[in-house]
Design an enzyme around this catalytic site. Structure first.
Site, short mmCIF file in Angstrom:
data_model
loop_
_atom_site.label_atom_id
_atom_site.label_comp_id
_atom_site.label_asym_id
_atom_site.label_seq_id
_atom_site.Cartn_x
_atom_site.Cartn_y
_atom_site.Cartn_z
CG HIS A 23 -7.42 3.38 8.55
ND1 HIS A 23 -7.98 2.17 8.90
CD2 HIS A 23 -6.47 3.10 7.63
CE1 HIS A 23 -7.39 1.21 8.21
NE2 HIS A 23 -6.47 1.75 7.43
CB SER A 54 -9.81 13.10 6.42
OG SER A 54 -10.49 12.12 5.68
CD GLU A 82 -2.64 -6.44 5.84
OE1 GLU A 82 -3.79 -6.32 6.32
OE2 GLU A 82 -2.03 -5.49 5.29
CG PHE A 109 -2.08 0.94 1.09
CD1 PHE A 109 -3.19 0.60 0.33
CD2 PHE A 109 -2.05 2.17 1.71
CE1 PHE A 109 -4.26 1.47 0.20
CE2 PHE A 109 -3.12 3.06 1.59
CZ PHE A 109 -4.23 2.70 0.83
#
Length: 154
Positions: free
Chosen positions: A89, A86, A59, A23
């Site tokens: 998370h 925003s 992960e 990611f």
């Protein structure tokens, strides 16, 4: 005083894995390149360097645990990039990733380095992945090499 420290060289048989959280791959690909560069510059052979890919930073601890349990590697370098958005998370992912890697590292007898960027902006991540602030992947690999050699001295 007797000073004990790890050297920054690899013997030709040292096997190291890079675990990369894909990611934000525009950033993490640069971290992997930096880590690979450090491995080769310090005497590692490319055939002894493995790249393990996981979907995201969360992960990393699981893949780290499995890689250690495989007993295929002398040391492991974790890289990734968590960039604040925003929502909360970012806070959860960065905290749990950090704790997870630390817990796995402390519960196994193998050097592990933490090259996961936790930045407020994409610009900060870019700076740390090879522009203004150096390459944290290179630094993470250098750290794990030093710790591997230190562990042999202790």
């Amino acid at each position: 005083m007797n000073i004990i420290e790890g050297k920054l060289n690899l013997d030709s048989n040292t096997k190291i894995a890079i675990i990369n959280a894909r990611f934000n791959h525009i950033i993490t690909d640069r971290l992997v390149e930096g880590a690979k560069d450090a491995f080769l510059r310090h005497g590692g052979k490319e055939e002894n360097l493995s790249l393990i890919l996981v979907p995201g930073a969360f992960e990393l601890p699981y893949a780290l645990k499995k890689a250690i349990e495989s007993k295929k590697f002398d040391a492991i370098c974790c890289v990734g990039a968590v960039i604040r958005g925003s929502t909360p998370h970012f806070d959860y992912v960065s905290a749990e990733t950090t704790k997870g890697i630390a817990n796995v590292s402390l519960n196994h007898n193998i050097p592990v380095s933490f090259g996961v960027l936790t930045t407020d902006t994409i610009e900060q991540a870019i700076e740390r992945a090879g522009s203004k602030a150096g390459n944290k992947g290179f630094e993470a690999m250098t750290t794990v090499i030093e710790m591997l050699n230190l562990s042999k001295e202790l």
